[in-house]
Design a protein around this motif. Structure first.
Motif, mmCIF file in Angstrom:
data_model
loop_
_atom_site.group_PDB
_atom_site.id
_atom_site.type_symbol
_atom_site.label_atom_id
_atom_site.label_comp_id
_atom_site.label_asym_id
_atom_site.label_seq_id
_atom_site.Cartn_x
_atom_site.Cartn_y
_atom_site.Cartn_z
ATOM 1 N N ASN A 101 0.927 -1.136 -0.088
ATOM 2 C CA ASN A 101 0.050 0.175 0.124
ATOM 3 C C ASN A 101 0.626 1.315 -0.112
ATOM 4 O O ASN A 101 0.432 2.438 0.499
ATOM 5 C CB ASN A 101 -0.842 0.179 1.031
ATOM 6 N N SER A 159 2.180 4.824 -1.399
ATOM 7 C CA SER A 159 1.632 5.771 -2.253
ATOM 8 C C SER A 159 2.360 5.947 -3.496
ATOM 9 O O SER A 159 3.697 5.782 -3.523
ATOM 10 C CB SER A 159 1.207 7.215 -1.455
ATOM 11 N N ASN A 205 -5.801 -0.860 -6.894
ATOM 12 C CA ASN A 205 -4.806 -1.464 -6.169
ATOM 13 C C ASN A 205 -3.611 -1.593 -7.096
ATOM 14 O O ASN A 205 -2.501 -2.220 -6.865
ATOM 15 C CB ASN A 205 -5.293 -2.927 -6.145
ATOM 16 N N LYS A 211 -0.426 -2.540 -5.107
ATOM 17 C CA LYS A 211 -0.382 -2.168 -3.752
ATOM 18 C C LYS A 211 -0.666 -3.221 -2.840
ATOM 19 O O LYS A 211 -0.476 -3.273 -1.760
ATOM 20 C CB LYS A 211 -1.429 -1.263 -3.614
ATOM 21 N N GLU A 212 -1.415 -4.291 -3.435
ATOM 22 C CA GLU A 212 -1.861 -5.432 -2.362
ATOM 23 C C GLU A 212 -0.693 -6.420 -1.903
ATOM 24 O O GLU A 212 -0.693 -6.698 -0.765
ATOM 25 C CB GLU A 212 -3.139 -6.170 -3.002
#
Length: 171
Positions: A57, A59, A80, A91-92
């Protein structure tokens, strides 16, 4: 007069053997300098695929720092996935898949030698090389007697080299 000739002879001998010694170093520096001219292009570079596990996660603002890419620009962001030039970040899972273009190993080592900093292990070689080149430059004036036409022409060529360098620096 014998003392002056003796000093001149010693400088000529040092110049000769230092020149032979520096041939290898100068060849590497010359090649790495030419390669560095093209560092803003993909000349000589090879593409390599990278898969890197980073923070989950992250940014889009953090991504460049985490991947150690200074000029990373995000092109698209979904819920994601973050897309950036030559790559994608999930991101996951925290997995980033991307392509990088790098110089082959030996060329990379040569260019790092050329641009080493005071903290690098090879900076002593760069200092020695710089001092040796300065000696080489000034000792060349001892190759010919000052009253000869070759020496006087050499001074004109030296002046031309200094002027050309200054013009290229300030134009």
């Amino acid at each position: 007069m014998a003392n002056k000739n003796s000093m001149s002879l010693k400088i000529r001998i040092i110049h000769r053997y230092l020149g032979f010694f520096l041939v290898g170093i100068m060849s590497v520096y010359a090649l790495s300098g030419i390669i560095l001219i093209f560092r803003d292009s993909d000349a000589f570079k090879q593409e390599r695929e990278v898969t890197k596990q980073i923070k989950v996660n992250a940014s889009s603002d953090e991504l460049g720092k985490l991947l150690e890419m200074r000029r990373l620009k995000v092109t698209k962001e979904e819920s994601n996935k973050i897309y950036f030039q030559n790559g994608i970040y999930d991101k996951e899972t925290g997995i980033a898949d991307y392509k990088v273009k790098e110089l082959p190993f030996i060329l990379d080592k040569m260019t790092h030698l050329h641009k080493s900093k005071s903290g690098d292990s090879l900076f002593f070689l760069n200092i020695f090389f710089g001092i040796a080149l300065l000696f080489f430059s000034f000792s060349s004036f001892f190759m010919f007697l000052p009253k000869t036409s070759v020496f006087k022409k050499g001074l004109y060529f030296t002046l031309a080299g200094v002027i050309l360098t200054l013009l290229l620096l300030f134009v």
